[in-house]
Design a protein around this motif. Structure first.
Motif, mmCIF file in Angstrom:
data_model
loop_
_atom_site.group_PDB
_atom_site.id
_atom_site.type_symbol
_atom_site.label_atom_id
_atom_site.label_comp_id
_atom_site.label_asym_id
_atom_site.label_seq_id
_atom_site.Cartn_x
_atom_site.Cartn_y
_atom_site.Cartn_z
ATOM 1 N N UNK A 57 0.823 -1.201 0.000
ATOM 2 C CA UNK A 57 0.000 0.000 0.000
ATOM 3 C C UNK A 57 0.863 1.259 0.000
ATOM 4 N N UNK A 58 2.040 1.195 0.605
ATOM 5 C CA UNK A 58 2.927 2.355 0.676
ATOM 6 C C UNK A 58 3.936 2.370 -0.464
ATOM 7 N N UNK A 59 3.742 1.510 -1.464
ATOM 8 C CA UNK A 59 4.586 1.497 -2.654
ATOM 9 C C UNK A 59 6.042 1.187 -2.332
ATOM 10 N N UNK A 60 6.292 0.401 -1.288
ATOM 11 C CA UNK A 60 7.676 0.041 -0.976
ATOM 12 C C UNK A 60 7.923 -1.402 -1.390
ATOM 13 N N UNK A 61 9.190 -1.719 -1.670
ATOM 14 C CA UNK A 61 9.542 -3.018 -2.226
ATOM 15 C C UNK A 61 10.151 -3.973 -1.205
ATOM 16 N N UNK A 62 10.515 -3.451 -0.039
ATOM 17 C CA UNK A 62 11.221 -4.281 0.934
ATOM 18 C C UNK A 62 10.455 -4.298 2.249
ATOM 19 N N UNK A 63 10.252 -5.502 2.769
ATOM 20 C CA UNK A 63 9.586 -5.654 4.061
ATOM 21 C C UNK A 63 10.663 -5.714 5.134
ATOM 22 N N UNK A 64 10.508 -4.926 6.175
ATOM 23 C CA UNK A 64 11.492 -4.943 7.246
ATOM 24 C C UNK A 64 10.819 -5.207 8.580
ATOM 25 N N UNK A 65 11.637 -5.220 9.636
ATOM 26 C CA UNK A 65 11.115 -5.542 10.951
ATOM 27 C C UNK A 65 10.073 -4.561 11.436
ATOM 28 N N UNK A 66 10.236 -3.284 11.113
ATOM 29 C CA UNK A 66 9.258 -2.291 11.560
ATOM 30 C C UNK A 66 7.879 -2.583 10.984
ATOM 31 N N UNK A 67 7.860 -3.013 9.735
ATOM 32 C CA UNK A 67 6.569 -3.346 9.125
ATOM 33 C C UNK A 67 5.907 -4.503 9.862
#
Lengths: 144, 421
Positions: A57-67
């Motif tokens: 939804x936020x147009x980002x390509x990398x999932x990180x721990x904060x997500x």
């Protein structure tokens, strides 16, 4: 959905983790281990799915721990979000400490350390780290 | 900065003790995270975690810290669930955690509702094994009716015996030939009762009675009347070996004529077994049964016999000369006055328990019958000749058995086997 044993967590690891958290006199039946094995696998899939949906939804390509922390909080898993948030901070502190130690040595040693840590090209790794750091700062502000 | 823990959901927790345990659990985990030195130690293999996480995130990439993060997260989940399940097991006074404790822990936690479907699928998978067992049992039940055959409806041959008795018999002791057949069995059984077991098989005996009823047609009433009037004659006749020999000849003819198939021959043997324990009473009882069978419509014979072979209740004759239905599971084998019952599965076991002498005699009869059946073709004349031959041979051997009884059972058995080998 998970199919077969290849897509499940190893039952031996699950059993060992269960024993570490229980009193010595506690015994665990085989079917109980199998049940938690499936539940833990579903737990990771479920939380990871929520986190990746938020990144999409936020147009980002990398999932990180904060997500993932944010996803757990939205799912009502507040204890996990708090504990894992602190774990993430400690993890990054460790990484930064290692990086600062390596930066004082030669360029070749720094390149080797970066290679072993990220497993990819130096430029990509540096950029990823910087972007994570910035997103970390952004996440920190609303919490404060 | 430390965040304040959320207010616990006490409404859904089973007991305050469990809540305290969970608070202690999370405090311990926080301390453990604060004191962690080595972040490279993982409880779950990285490759497996990546594979599971990749199935949900589509084309998204994971940052470098995600595998370690997921490993720790999974560890916390497994341990928290284990602690909750342990509290559930203790509430049931158990030291071993079962899958029902896991289910109880998940049901009592609102944030774990997404795991309810997983539990349901897990139980379904484990219930598949008992279902297959039930399927196997159903297959066995289906096979039983098909093994039972309709009774062999063969007209009983009625021709005079070819053996001349040693002692002449007055006509008053010989009933008319048309009503003579039913009385051979109690007479025969009285003489040879010492050689027979006390536990006949009723199902096959009923089969024989039905065959007799069909063969005699509408003469059921006459049989019943004749039986009541001539019981003393049977008693007098049985006391004389010569009379018994002449009376046995029609019996053997009945055996040869009524049973071209081995199963029917077994029913004849068991028929005699019934009469051995209570000849006089059983005689009347058997004739009553035959009378009832003859009055029944012919279309209903097969279903009745099929029900007898597979029904959960059992039929037996007691001293009151009535047929009593016993529910399945009632143990009547120990009763002295009751003819014991053997279900289909136990027939062979029962037959093994009969004495050697009886087996040898009836084995000879069976061999004779089988030889007659094999020789039988499309020509009726050949069949009658074979039946006559078997009859004469068996009769001679039977008389020899009676005369040489003192010589020993084994010797007679050897003689019988030599003649048929």
């Amino acid at each position: 959905m998970t199919n077969g044993q290849d897509n499940l967590l190893p039952i031996a690891n699950v059993g060992r983790i269960m024993k570490d958290g229980l009193p010595p006199q506690a015994k665990i039946s085989k079917r109980a281990k199998e049940t938690i094995q499936e539940c833990a696998t579903e737990f990771i899939s479920f939380v990871t799915g929520e986190a990746s949906e938020r990144c999409r939804r936020e147009r980002r390509k990398t999932v990180n721990g904060d997500d993932v922390c944010h996803a757990m909080r939205s799912l009502g898993l507040d204890h996990y979000a708090d504990a894992m948030h602190r774990y993430l901070q400690r993890y990054r502190e460790g990484e930064e400490l290692a990086a600062s130690l390596n930066s004082s040595s030669s360029a070749a040693a720094a390149a080797a350390a970066a290679g072993s840590r990220g497993g990819g090209a130096i430029q990509i790794d540096v950029r990823a780290e910087l972007s994570i750091f910035r997103s970390g700062n952004n996440q920190g502000r609303p919490n404060n | 900065m430390e965040q304040t823990l959320d207010v616990p959901r006490s409404l859904r927790l089973p007991t305050p003790k469990a809540q305290q345990q969970m608070d202690e659990f999370w405090r311990d985990r926080q301390k453990e995270i604060e004191t962690t030195k080595d972040f490279s130690e993982h409880a779950i293999p990285m490759a497996r975690l990546k594979k599971i996480a990749s199935s949900q995130k589509g084309n998204m990439m994971m940052s470098f810290d995600m595998p370690a993060f997921l490993s720790k997260m999974c560890e916390l989940f497994v341990q928290e669930l284990a602690v909750r399940a342990w509290a559930s097991a203790q509430s049931h006074n158990r030291c071993i955690i079962l899958d029902t404790d896991i289910a109880e822990a998940i049901a009592s936690t609102e944030s774990y509702d997404f795991l309810v479907d997983i539990l349901h699928n897990h139980r379904e998978k484990h219930k598949s094994t008992p279902c297959s067992t039930l399927t196997t049992k159903r297959c066995r039940l289906v096979d039983q009716p098909s093994t039972s055959r309709p009774p062999y409806q063969h007209q009983l041959p009625l021709f005079a015996p070819t053996y001349t008795p040693a002692i002449p018999i007055t006509p008053s002791l010989m009933p008319p030939i048309s009503h003579y057949i039913p009385f051979q069995y109690p007479s025969l059984s009285q003489e040879v009762s010492t050689m027979m077991a006390s536990a006949p098989i009723v199902n096959r005996s009923m089969l024989l009675i039905h065959n007799i009823a069909r063969g005699l047609g509408l003469q059921g009433n006459n049989i019943s009347t004749f039986a009541n009037n001539n019981i003393p004659d049977n008693i007098i006749g049985c006391s004389s070996p010569a009379v018994l020999a002449s009376m046995m000849s029609p019996a053997l003819l009945d055996v040869a004529g009524a049973s071209l198939n081995p199963p029917n021959s077994h029913s004849i043997c068991t028929m005699n077994m019934i009469n051995s324990s209570d000849p006089s009473g059983s005689s009347i009882g058997d004739i009553n049964v035959a009378n009832q069978a003859s009055l029944a419509p012919s279309e209903h014979f097969n279903p009745a016999i099929l029900q007898e072979s597979s029904c959960p209740s059992f039929l037996y004759n007691n001293n009151n000369d009535t047929i009593v239905v016993v529910p399945e599971g009632v143990d009547i084998s120990g009763t002295m006055d009751v003819a014991g019952l053997v279900i289909n599965g136990q027939e062979e076991e029962h037959e093994r328990k009969t004495n050697v002498e009886q087996n040898e005699i009836y084995e000879s009869i069976d061999i004779g019958i089988i030889n007659a059946s094999v020789a039988d073709g499309n020509k009726c004349s050949i069949r009658w000749d074979e039946l006559g031959t078997a009859d004469d041979s068996l009769l001679d051997k039977f008389l020899e058995e009676f005369q040489a009884r003192n010589d020993g059972v084994l010797h007679s058995g050897i003689v019988l086997h030599e003649d048929h080998s």
